[in-house]
Design a protein around this motif. Structure first.
Motif: not given
Length: 368
Positions: A42, A44, A48, A50-51, A350-351
């Motif tokens: 990932f 991070i 940014e 994440p979508y 993030a996600e």
């Protein structure tokens, strides 16, 4: 013809003191990951969103790509009117550039002669010293306070008769805290009226603090204030580079003169217009990211990890000299973070899976 790659061309000596911008490192290649037993990586490190782009925005970009052989509207007319209506200002108060950092570079160009000073907190956005130095101006960096917040009193004391521009990054990148409305107003009243003050609000949409400033109200109250914002973060258009400034018409006119001609592409303009129209849908994503931020902060707090209050889409680990050590540990565990050697590490929210891993990695590192 000489085959040597050397050249006798003289370059500006200013470049010797310009630091290179260090972007977030890309995620490791899958082959490298599998060799060390990491099944996923990932990234991070770059703040940014994440979508992925909204389908409606993506459709607009695809359509705009069919006319990429044509120059964009240099005045960004449709986008200017859409944003002015959204924010509640006149079109004469809006100007655009290639990301908010592109607009900031233009702001420095229109205010600073060689040798003039630009005051800002440090550590803050690492592009600040670059754009200041390239303009031939001098950076005056004022250390953050013990809570990783702007020391506004110290910043006011750093202003001299050579200071032409002052930057307040709120929330501050990379540490996260926002300035308070009351302290910001008192600070602005203490400054010379002809000093341009930039409120850099790249992470505005993630702010939930009750005492955070209403930048538009501040802007209307103080004629020397410029509000700087971007479509890169909450709007998820980082790859298209659209930033903007809200300023008095005289400043806007100067910014449009200094801007790179046709700098904001047609795709970027149309994607920004579509994003403004879809703001309610995008806001749902922002709310989700803010909730994830709270979950991460709470989990780290329960693990005894002390971090500054963050109003942005990232958390700051004040690890000092252990920053690079943590970054290496995170990398070994499939997590690409953004270390600032000697200061700390910034980690983007993030996600959910990435945030779970962040909690685990930070907890284990601090425990060990």
């Amino acid at each position: 013809m000489s085959e040597s790659l050397e050249t006798p061309v003289r370059l500006r000596t200013t470049l010797d003191s310009v630091p290179g911008y260090k972007p977030g490192r890309p995620a490791a290649m899958a082959a490298e990951d599998s060799e060390r037993g990491v099944t996923s990586v990932f990234k991070i490190s770059s703040n940014e969103n994440p979508y992925p782009p909204l389908p409606s925005v993506l459709d607009i970009v695809r359509e705009a790509a069919t006319t990429m052989n044509r120059y964009p509207d240099m005045a960004s007319s449709e986008l200017t009117h859409a944003l002015a209506q959204r924010v509640g200002v006149s079109a004469d108060e809006v100007s655009f550039g290639t990301g908010s950092v592109g607009v900031l570079a233009s702001l420095i160009q229109i205010t600073c002669e060689p040798g003039d000073e630009v005051v800002y907190a440090w550590r803050s956005f690492e592009a600040y010293p670059i754009v200041v130095a390239l303009a031939g101006a001098r950076s005056v960096q004022v250390p953050l306070d013990a809570d990783a917040r702007h020391d506004l009193d110290a910043m006011a004391a750093a202003v001299t008769d050579r200071t032409r521009l002052l930057i307040v990054c709120t929330p501050n990148n990379p540490t996260g805290p926002s300035v308070r409305a009351d302290e910001l107003r008192a600070f602005l009243r203490s400054l010379p009226e002809d000093l341009l003050v930039v409120l850099d609000e790249a992470y505005l949409e993630f702010v939930v603090a009750d005492d955070a400033p209403d930048a538009l109200a501040i802007y209307r109250e103080f004629p020397n204030v410029v509000v700087l914002r971007t479509f890169s973060k909450a709007y998820g258009l980082a790859g298209l580079r659209v930033g903007y400034a809200l300023a008095r018409p005289r400043i806007t006119t100067a910014l449009r003169k200094a801007a790179t001609p046709f700098g904001v592409s047609d795709m970027a303009q149309k994607a920004a217009i579509a994003s403004i129209a879809a703001f309610d849908e995008l806001q749902e994503r922002v709310v989700s990211l803010v909730a994830e931020r709270r979950r991460v902060v709470d989990a780290l707090g329960e693990a005894g990890v002390d971090i500054p209050d963050t109003q942005a889409n990232f958390v700051w680990l004040p690890l000092g000299e252990r920053a690079l050590e943590f970054a290496a540990f995170a990398d070994e565990n499939g997590l690409v973070v953004r270390p600032f050697d000697g200061d700390g590490v910034r980690c983007t929210i993030a996600e959910v899976e990435a945030n779970d891993r962040l909690i685990d990695v930070v907890t284990r590192f601090y425990a060990g």
